[in-house]
Write a protein that holds these residues in place. Structure first.
Motif, PDB file in Angstrom:
ATOM      1  N   CYS A 191       0.774  -1.362  -0.350  1.00  0.00           N
ATOM      2  CA  CYS A 191       0.357  -0.384  -0.020  1.00  0.00           C
ATOM      3  C   CYS A 191       0.742   1.185   0.044  1.00  0.00           C
ATOM      4  CB  CYS A 191      -0.813   0.001   1.282  1.00  0.00           C
ATOM      5  SG  CYS A 191      -1.574  -1.328   1.578  1.00  0.00           S
ATOM      6  N   HIS A 192       0.548   2.223  -0.512  1.00  0.00           N
ATOM      7  CA  HIS A 192       1.122   3.176  -0.294  1.00  0.00           C
ATOM      8  C   HIS A 192       0.434   4.716  -0.752  1.00  0.00           C
ATOM      9  CE1 HIS A 192       5.026   5.137  -1.762  1.00  0.00           C
ATOM     10  NE2 HIS A 192       4.672   6.317  -2.466  1.00  0.00           N
ATOM     11  N   PHE A 193       0.657   5.384   0.078  1.00  0.00           N
ATOM     12  CA  PHE A 193      -0.430   6.492   0.799  1.00  0.00           C
ATOM     13  C   PHE A 193       0.334   8.601   0.545  1.00  0.00           C
ATOM     14  CE2 PHE A 193      -0.485   2.720   3.991  1.00  0.00           C
ATOM     15  CZ  PHE A 193      -1.676   2.681   3.697  1.00  0.00           C
ATOM     16  N   ILE A 194      -0.158   8.911   0.170  1.00  0.00           N
ATOM     17  CA  ILE A 194      -0.212  10.414  -0.878  1.00  0.00           C
ATOM     18  C   ILE A 194      -1.379  10.720   0.607  1.00  0.00           C
ATOM     19  CG2 ILE A 194      -0.130  11.924  -2.940  1.00  0.00           C
ATOM     20  CD1 ILE A 194       0.177   9.689  -4.238  1.00  0.00           C
ATOM     21  N   GLU A 195      -0.731  11.515   1.428  1.00  0.00           N
ATOM     22  CA  GLU A 195      -1.436  12.275   2.050  1.00  0.00           C
ATOM     23  C   GLU A 195      -1.716  13.943   1.594  1.00  0.00           C
ATOM     24  OE1 GLU A 195       2.906  13.649   2.499  1.00  0.00           O
ATOM     25  OE2 GLU A 195       1.634  11.524   2.259  1.00  0.00           O
ATOM     26  N   ALA A 196      -2.851  14.603   1.887  1.00  0.00           N
ATOM     27  CA  ALA A 196      -3.171  15.588   1.576  1.00  0.00           C
ATOM     28  C   ALA A 196      -2.329  17.299   2.353  1.00  0.00           C
ATOM     29  CB  ALA A 196      -3.899  16.305   1.998  1.00  0.00           C
ATOM     30  N   GLN A 197      -2.449  17.738   1.566  1.00  0.00           N
ATOM     31  CA  GLN A 197      -1.183  19.523   2.126  1.00  0.00           C
ATOM     32  C   GLN A 197       0.004  18.880   1.847  1.00  0.00           C
ATOM     33  OE1 GLN A 197      -1.905  19.882   6.391  1.00  0.00           O
ATOM     34  NE2 GLN A 197      -3.883  21.221   6.302  1.00  0.00           N
ATOM     35  N   ARG A 198       0.664  19.114   0.814  1.00  0.00           N
ATOM     36  CA  ARG A 198       2.576  18.332   0.615  1.00  0.00           C
ATOM     37  C   ARG A 198       3.163  19.470   0.083  1.00  0.00           C
ATOM     38  NH1 ARG A 198      -2.470  16.954  -2.065  1.00  0.00           N
ATOM     39  NH2 ARG A 198      -3.182  14.791  -1.810  1.00  0.00           N
ATOM     40  N   ASP A 199       3.724  19.168   0.024  1.00  0.00           N
ATOM     41  CA  ASP A 199       5.129  20.782  -0.620  1.00  0.00           C
ATOM     42  C   ASP A 199       6.367  19.663  -0.568  1.00  0.00           C
ATOM     43  OD1 ASP A 199       6.602  22.744  -1.146  1.00  0.00           O
ATOM     44  OD2 ASP A 199       6.350  23.318   0.900  1.00  0.00           O
ATOM     45  N   LEU A 323       9.078   1.368  -6.266  1.00  0.00           N
ATOM     46  CA  LEU A 323       8.960  -0.321  -5.009  1.00  0.00           C
ATOM     47  C   LEU A 323       8.799  -1.184  -5.816  1.00  0.00           C
ATOM     48  CD1 LEU A 323       9.185  -0.521  -2.191  1.00  0.00           C
ATOM     49  CD2 LEU A 323       7.037   0.588  -1.620  1.00  0.00           C
ATOM     50  N   HIS A 324       7.435  -1.268  -6.461  1.00  0.00           N
ATOM     51  CA  HIS A 324       6.681  -2.621  -7.328  1.00  0.00           C
ATOM     52  C   HIS A 324       8.200  -3.258  -7.865  1.00  0.00           C
ATOM     53  CE1 HIS A 324       3.620  -4.808  -9.347  1.00  0.00           C
ATOM     54  NE2 HIS A 324       4.866  -4.539 -10.339  1.00  0.00           N
ATOM     55  N   GLN A 325       8.850  -2.082  -8.499  1.00  0.00           N
ATOM     56  CA  GLN A 325      10.057  -2.932  -9.771  1.00  0.00           C
ATOM     57  C   GLN A 325      10.255  -3.756  -8.514  1.00  0.00           C
ATOM     58  OE1 GLN A 325       9.885  -2.986 -13.033  1.00  0.00           O
ATOM     59  NE2 GLN A 325       8.488  -1.753 -12.617  1.00  0.00           N
ATOM     60  N   ASP A 326      10.809  -3.556  -7.070  1.00  0.00           N
ATOM     61  CA  ASP A 326      11.877  -4.561  -6.260  1.00  0.00           C
ATOM     62  C   ASP A 326      10.940  -5.489  -6.015  1.00  0.00           C
ATOM     63  OD1 ASP A 326      14.143  -2.854  -6.661  1.00  0.00           O
ATOM     64  OD2 ASP A 326      13.660  -1.646  -5.211  1.00  0.00           O
ATOM     65  N   LYS A 327       9.859  -5.232  -5.070  1.00  0.00           N
ATOM     66  CA  LYS A 327       8.597  -6.486  -4.831  1.00  0.00           C
ATOM     67  C   LYS A 327       7.822  -7.215  -5.700  1.00  0.00           C
ATOM     68  CE  LYS A 327       8.966  -3.993   0.010  1.00  0.00           C
ATOM     69  NZ  LYS A 327       7.941  -3.862   0.794  1.00  0.00           N
ATOM     70  N   LYS A 328       7.250  -6.679  -7.307  1.00  0.00           N
ATOM     71  CA  LYS A 328       6.542  -7.012  -7.719  1.00  0.00           C
ATOM     72  C   LYS A 328       5.895  -7.757  -6.687  1.00  0.00           C
ATOM     73  CE  LYS A 328       9.459  -6.903 -11.176  1.00  0.00           C
ATOM     74  NZ  LYS A 328       8.540  -6.085 -12.765  1.00  0.00           N
ATOM     75  N   CYS A 329       4.725  -7.054  -6.178  1.00  0.00           N
ATOM     76  CA  CYS A 329       3.471  -7.623  -5.259  1.00  0.00           C
ATOM     77  C   CYS A 329       2.466  -7.979  -6.158  1.00  0.00           C
ATOM     78  CB  CYS A 329       3.285  -6.412  -4.117  1.00  0.00           C
ATOM     79  SG  CYS A 329       3.764  -6.513  -2.558  1.00  0.00           S
ATOM     80  N   ASP A 330       1.074  -8.726  -6.161  1.00  0.00           N
ATOM     81  CA  ASP A 330       0.251  -8.851  -7.317  1.00  0.00           C
ATOM     82  C   ASP A 330      -0.727  -7.803  -7.106  1.00  0.00           C
ATOM     83  OD1 ASP A 330       1.350 -11.863  -8.237  1.00  0.00           O
ATOM     84  OD2 ASP A 330       1.250 -12.637  -5.674  1.00  0.00           O
ATOM     85  N   LEU A 331      -0.937  -7.329  -5.249  1.00  0.00           N
ATOM     86  CA  LEU A 331      -1.804  -6.611  -5.342  1.00  0.00           C
ATOM     87  C   LEU A 331      -1.163  -5.258  -4.916  1.00  0.00           C
ATOM     88  CD1 LEU A 331      -4.028  -8.535  -3.345  1.00  0.00           C
ATOM     89  CD2 LEU A 331      -4.728  -8.176  -5.816  1.00  0.00           C
ATOM     90  N   ASN A 332      -2.042  -3.801  -5.233  1.00  0.00           N
ATOM     91  CA  ASN A 332      -1.212  -2.748  -4.914  1.00  0.00           C
ATOM     92  C   ASN A 332      -1.877  -2.169  -4.646  1.00  0.00           C
ATOM     93  OD1 ASN A 332       2.071  -3.225  -5.495  1.00  0.00           O
ATOM     94  ND2 ASN A 332       0.938  -3.973  -7.180  1.00  0.00           N
ATOM     95  N   LEU A 333      -1.997  -1.027  -3.570  1.00  0.00           N
ATOM     96  CA  LEU A 333      -2.944  -0.010  -3.487  1.00  0.00           C
ATOM     97  C   LEU A 333      -3.067   0.925  -3.304  1.00  0.00           C
ATOM     98  CD1 LEU A 333      -5.708  -1.387  -0.311  1.00  0.00           C
ATOM     99  CD2 LEU A 333      -6.287  -1.604  -3.300  1.00  0.00           C
ATOM    100  N   LEU A 334      -3.017   1.363  -4.090  1.00  0.00           N
ATOM    101  CA  LEU A 334      -2.866   3.725  -4.376  1.00  0.00           C
ATOM    102  C   LEU A 334      -3.268   4.416  -3.455  1.00  0.00           C
ATOM    103  CD1 LEU A 334      -0.607   6.188  -4.123  1.00  0.00           C
ATOM    104  CD2 LEU A 334      -1.059   6.453  -6.727  1.00  0.00           C
ATOM    105  N   PHE A 335      -3.866   4.902  -2.076  1.00  0.00           N
ATOM    106  CA  PHE A 335      -4.692   6.153  -1.485  1.00  0.00           C
ATOM    107  C   PHE A 335      -3.849   7.576  -1.682  1.00  0.00           C
ATOM    108  CE2 PHE A 335      -4.894   2.065   0.658  1.00  0.00           C
ATOM    109  CZ  PHE A 335      -6.172   1.395   1.426  1.00  0.00           C
ATOM    110  N   ILE A 336      -4.619   7.908  -2.936  1.00  0.00           N
ATOM    111  CA  ILE A 336      -4.673   9.387  -2.567  1.00  0.00           C
ATOM    112  C   ILE A 336      -5.485  10.334  -2.017  1.00  0.00           C
ATOM    113  CG2 ILE A 336      -4.279  11.541  -4.093  1.00  0.00           C
ATOM    114  CD1 ILE A 336      -3.691   8.908  -6.449  1.00  0.00           C
ATOM    115  N   GLU A 337      -5.553  11.556  -0.236  1.00  0.00           N
ATOM    116  CA  GLU A 337      -6.665  12.582  -0.173  1.00  0.00           C
ATOM    117  C   GLU A 337      -5.894  13.452  -0.947  1.00  0.00           C
ATOM    118  OE1 GLU A 337      -6.891  13.053   4.591  1.00  0.00           O
ATOM    119  OE2 GLU A 337      -4.774  12.661   3.997  1.00  0.00           O
ATOM    120  N   GLU A 338      -7.262  13.640  -0.855  1.00  0.00           N
ATOM    121  CA  GLU A 338      -7.524  15.243  -1.534  1.00  0.00           C
ATOM    122  C   GLU A 338      -6.991  15.711  -2.069  1.00  0.00           C
ATOM    123  OE1 GLU A 338      -8.016  17.732   1.865  1.00  0.00           O
ATOM    124  OE2 GLU A 338      -9.474  16.305   3.249  1.00  0.00           O
ATOM    125  N   PRO A 339      -6.245  15.560  -3.661  1.00  0.00           N
ATOM    126  CA  PRO A 339      -5.638  15.355  -4.872  1.00  0.00           C
ATOM    127  C   PRO A 339      -5.758  16.813  -5.142  1.00  0.00           C
ATOM    128  CG  PRO A 339      -6.734  14.055  -5.216  1.00  0.00           C
ATOM    129  CD  PRO A 339      -7.636  14.121  -3.996  1.00  0.00           C
TER     130      PRO A 339
END
Length: 418
Positions: A191-199, A323-339
């Motif tokens: 899982c990968h997380f992109i939080e709100a309020q970014r800089d 990261l995926h290129q290294d781990k090659k996971c079958d399932l990948n979730l990407l959470f993007i908060e308030e883009p």
């Protein structure tokens, strides 16, 4: 292979929540404090093997603690077995249940540890659970430390962390299924997380927050023995040699002054300064993102907030890909908060479309969950991909617009709502 259904119990507002995921992009909408962030946070805690706080238990779970303790105090020699069963059913557990569908084309290596009684179907279910490792001992400790002046919930709050643990196992109606190792779930899901309020820039220094992404890209290219990474290594070696020659001349007077103090000694040692430009320090301290406006180089902080936000999101996705290129996971979730933060409405409108197309070019299986307050972003989302979170007292209710879509009989009604 896709995650099709998610069930959550006893976690914050999500005391009994169920959500179906789309194959590519699912949009999460709802008012503030309706449970949207909690939905991604439970994945964050379980997948990073973090500890839960007592406040992570839902408000409704507090009554279950009282009920479990009451059953414990009523145990006697006659009803012990019955009461123990009642306690096990009542004691609060934070649960995350994933239903995964796979096809014959998917590799079975990573899903094998999770195949149980559902064998023969195209589904597996994975249960993450935060629960007592010894429920009787936990409640007995509470009982032995509870005085007449104490509040029961305060004692539970003080002791629960010593008795609760996280387990991951295949979900089945069969009892006593063994837990799997944490490494098993890491091979299957990331899982990968992109939080709100970014800089992009670190406000406390001149360093860019993209440094870690640059470093990961370099490490990945080096593993591939890419010619561009080799060229960087050669360039730093050449730079070190050239700098050392200049240092030798620049500090010649400084080094010679040591002779006045008897150095070098009888062994005739020599002092010299050595340049140590390394890739890690190069990316961390000496490489930064700038914007070229008609050959005028401006720092990242001089650019508009909307573009900075978009750059951050894209950069994090690239980091996820590495990261995926290294781990090659079958399932990948990407959470993007308030883009939508700081984005112009036109940029918001094409965001989901562009993100979907961008990820498609990367060629790996990823499901995106976007939480948003923006009607502009939802403009290009499929109506049936929306999950609406609403708060009812101390819990979230989730409306699945895919189900609602199929229930509509009047095309004009659907057109109006869209």
């Amino acid at each position: 292979m896709k995650i099709k259904n998610i069930k959550i119990e006893n976690f914050r507002l999500l005391d009994n929540a169920e959500i179906n995921l789309e194959d590519i992009t699912t949009a999460i909408v709802g008012k503030n404090n309706s449970g949207k962030t909690s939905f991604s946070e439970i994945f964050n805690i379980f997948m990073n093997d973090r500890k839960f706080d007592f406040e992570d238990f839902s408000i409704k779970a507090h009554q279950s603690f009282y009920d479990a303790y009451w059953h414990f105090t009523q145990i006697n020699s006659i009803n012990k077995e019955e009461k123990i069963q009642e306690i096990f059913k009542t004691i609060p557990k934070i649960k995350l249940l994933l239903t995964v569908e796979y096809t014959e084309a998917d590799t079975w290596t990573n899903i094998k540890p999770f195949i149980s009684s559902l064998e023969g179907t195209n589904k597996i279910q994975i249960l993450f659970e935060y629960s007592p490792k010894d429920t009787e001992k936990f409640l007995d400790t509470i009982k032995n430390n509870l005085s007449t002046d104490d509040l029961l919930i305060d004692k539970i709050k003080s002791f629960f962390v010593n008795y609760y643990q996280t387990t991951i196992k295949p979900f089945s109606n069969v009892e006593n299924i063994n837990s799997v190792e944490f490494s098993d779930i890491q091979r299957l899901l990331q899982c990968h997380f992109i939080e709100a309020q970014r800089d992009l820039e670190d406000s406390k220094s001149n360093n860019t927050k993209l440094a870690s992404i640059f470093q990961k890209q370099y490490n990945y290219q080096t593993k591939k023995e890419d010619s561009s990474s080799q060229a960087l290594i050669e360039a730093t070696d050449t730079a070190n040699k050239e700098i050392e020659e200049k240092l030798k001349v620049f500090f010649e007077q400084f080094i010679s002054s040591f002779k006045q103090f008897g150095f070098p000694g009888i062994d005739n040692e020599k002092l010299q300064l050595q340049s140590q430009i390394e890739m890690e320090s190069l990316f961390r301290n000496n490489v930064r993102l700038v914007y070229n406006h008609d050959e005028n180089l401006l720092p990242e902080k001089y650019n508009g907030l909307g573009y900075k936000n978009l750059m951050y999101i894209i950069s994090k996705i690239l980091s996820f890909e590495i990261l995926h290129q290294d781990k090659k996971c079958d399932l990948n979730l990407l959470f993007i908060e308030e883009p939508e933060a700081h984005m112009h409405p036109q940029m918001q409108t094409v965001f989901i479309k562009n993100i979907t197309e961008f990820l498609a070019t990367k060629g790996f299986n990823v499901q995106v969950i976007i939480s948003t307050h923006s009607s502009h972003i939802l403009t290009n989302a499929q109506f049936e991909s929306i999950r609406y979170f609403s708060k009812n007292d101390y819990s979230s209710k989730i409306k699945d617009l895919r189900k609602f879509h199929t229930e509509l009989t009047e095309p004009q009604t659907l057109k109006f709502l869209e």
